[in-house]
Scaffold this motif. Sequence first.
Motif, PDB file in Angstrom:
ATOM      1  N   GLY A   1      41.286  31.095   8.917  1.00 40.95           N
ATOM      2  CA  GLY A   1      41.133  30.358  10.149  1.00 40.95           C
ATOM      3  C   GLY A   1      40.735  31.285  11.282  1.00 40.95           C
ATOM      4  O   GLY A   1      40.930  32.509  11.203  1.00 40.95           O
ATOM      5  N   PHE A   2      40.164  30.704  12.319  1.00 37.64           N
ATOM      6  CA  PHE A   2      39.699  31.465  13.482  1.00 37.64           C
ATOM      7  C   PHE A   2      40.048  30.690  14.757  1.00 37.64           C
ATOM      8  O   PHE A   2      40.069  29.474  14.757  1.00 37.64           O
ATOM      9  N   ARG A   3      40.308  31.440  15.846  1.00 37.93           N
ATOM     10  CA  ARG A   3      40.503  30.826  17.157  1.00 37.93           C
ATOM     11  C   ARG A   3      39.902  31.732  18.212  1.00 37.93           C
ATOM     12  O   ARG A   3      40.242  32.915  18.294  1.00 37.93           O
ATOM     13  N   ALA A   4      38.986  31.191  19.004  1.00 35.14           N
ATOM     14  CA  ALA A   4      38.382  31.974  20.083  1.00 35.14           C
ATOM     15  C   ALA A   4      39.375  32.149  21.225  1.00 35.14           C
ATOM     16  O   ALA A   4      40.218  31.283  21.458  1.00 35.14           O
ATOM     17  N   PRO A   5      39.309  33.258  21.964  1.00 32.67           N
ATOM     18  CA  PRO A   5      40.200  33.442  23.123  1.00 32.67           C
ATOM     19  C   PRO A   5      39.992  32.343  24.160  1.00 32.67           C
ATOM     20  O   PRO A   5      38.875  31.873  24.374  1.00 32.67           O
ATOM     21  N   GLN A   6      41.087  31.928  24.788  1.00 30.29           N
ATOM     22  CA  GLN A   6      40.993  30.938  25.848  1.00 30.29           C
ATOM     23  C   GLN A   6      40.560  31.604  27.147  1.00 30.29           C
ATOM     24  O   GLN A   6      40.740  32.813  27.350  1.00 30.29           O
ATOM     25  N   ALA A   7      40.010  30.796  28.043  1.00 27.94           N
ATOM     26  CA  ALA A   7      39.531  31.330  29.318  1.00 27.94           C
ATOM     27  C   ALA A   7      40.660  31.996  30.100  1.00 27.94           C
ATOM     28  O   ALA A   7      40.475  33.044  30.723  1.00 27.94           O
ATOM     29  N   THR A   8      41.863  31.401  30.077  1.00 32.44           N
ATOM     30  CA  THR A   8      42.990  31.979  30.822  1.00 32.44           C
ATOM     31  C   THR A   8      43.405  33.327  30.232  1.00 32.44           C
ATOM     32  O   THR A   8      43.908  34.188  30.954  1.00 32.44           O
ATOM     33  N   GLU A   9      43.215  33.521  28.927  1.00 31.24           N
ATOM     34  CA  GLU A   9      43.552  34.791  28.301  1.00 31.24           C
ATOM     35  C   GLU A   9      42.519  35.870  28.642  1.00 31.24           C
ATOM     36  O   GLU A   9      42.845  37.056  28.740  1.00 31.24           O
ATOM     37  N   MET A  10      41.285  35.464  28.840  1.00 30.22           N
ATOM     38  CA  MET A  10      40.218  36.429  29.076  1.00 30.22           C
ATOM     39  C   MET A  10      40.126  36.858  30.536  1.00 30.22           C
ATOM     40  O   MET A  10      39.803  38.004  30.843  1.00 30.22           O
ATOM     41  N   TYR A  11      40.402  35.931  31.460  1.00 32.15           N
ATOM     42  CA  TYR A  11      40.107  36.211  32.858  1.00 32.15           C
ATOM     43  C   TYR A  11      41.327  36.224  33.767  1.00 32.15           C
ATOM     44  O   TYR A  11      41.227  36.625  34.918  1.00 32.15           O
ATOM     45  N   ARG A  12      42.483  35.783  33.292  1.00 29.98           N
ATOM     46  CA  ARG A  12      43.672  35.771  34.133  1.00 29.98           C
ATOM     47  C   ARG A  12      44.523  37.001  33.821  1.00 29.98           C
ATOM     48  O   ARG A  12      45.536  36.933  33.136  1.00 29.98           O
ATOM     49  N   LEU A  13      44.115  38.153  34.301  1.00 28.09           N
ATOM     50  CA  LEU A  13      44.810  39.403  34.037  1.00 28.09           C
ATOM     51  C   LEU A  13      46.097  39.470  34.843  1.00 28.09           C
ATOM     52  O   LEU A  13      46.218  38.894  35.916  1.00 28.09           O
ATOM     53  N   GLN A  14      47.068  40.214  34.312  1.00 29.43           N
ATOM     54  CA  GLN A  14      48.379  40.285  34.931  1.00 29.43           C
ATOM     55  C   GLN A  14      48.714  41.725  35.311  1.00 29.43           C
ATOM     56  O   GLN A  14      48.334  42.682  34.625  1.00 29.43           O
ATOM     57  N   ASN A  15      49.467  41.882  36.386  1.00 31.76           N
ATOM     58  CA  ASN A  15      50.020  43.168  36.808  1.00 31.76           C
ATOM     59  C   ASN A  15      48.964  44.264  36.822  1.00 31.76           C
ATOM     60  O   ASN A  15      47.958  44.152  37.494  1.00 31.76           O
ATOM     61  N   SER A  16      49.162  45.329  36.019  1.00 31.96           N
ATOM     62  CA  SER A  16      48.273  46.484  36.084  1.00 31.96           C
ATOM     63  C   SER A  16      47.068  46.362  35.166  1.00 31.96           C
ATOM     64  O   SER A  16      46.294  47.305  35.038  1.00 31.96           O
TER      65      SER A  16
END
Length: 220
Positions: free
Chosen positions: A1-16
């Motif tokens: 199985g495969f799952r592409a990264p979600q937009a929030t995972e790619m562009y919503r960076l956290q902390n440092s």
Amino acid sequence: GFRAPQATEMYRLQNSQTVAELDSVELDSYEMGFTGTGNNWDYSATVYFMDKENEILTNSSRETLNGNHTQHRGLESAAGSDIRSRLTFRGTLNFADHTYENSQLSGGIDIKGNELDSAPSSFGNLRLQWRINADLLTELEMMNMGEYYTNPENTADYEGHSIFNLRTQYRISGDLDVSLNILNLTNKDYAERADWTGFGGDRYFTGELARAFLALNWKL
């Protein structure tokens, strides 16, 4: 199985974090199932093994952990039996082991070999159903959630819980019946979900205390 990264995972960076280098999640899964029946009983069981690569997780400090390798092994089972003509027992039980398989720092700790957080090692329910007569049916249910860690570092945990529910249905006539459902019969304090944050420590999303629902059903 495969799952592409979600937009929030790619562009919503956290902390440092400055960049999220994410690949598609890949999953290899194998499972084998068994079913059987006998004189007044039946069962089903499934064993499985899953291997995930490039898994995307968020730790207790709200940092996205990329490129994780995790493994998942478990047994899912269900069984039932007519103990007597008016007494039936059914249940489902699940046992699992979910682990991090790669070196990854979370909270300053290498989590390789640790158990996945929020992944209980066991859960299931048991139901005893008693048909007192043709019109009156009562069921007692026990729901169990096993212990699990609440952070990837495996330094905090939730001990799990067991709660009981009681359900009764009475048929007044062919078109009219009444039911009473009592949930969390013993009024136990428990958490629907528990986790741990680096900002406030243990956090609990509490379940509801004892409550009852009375219903009248009329077929027109």
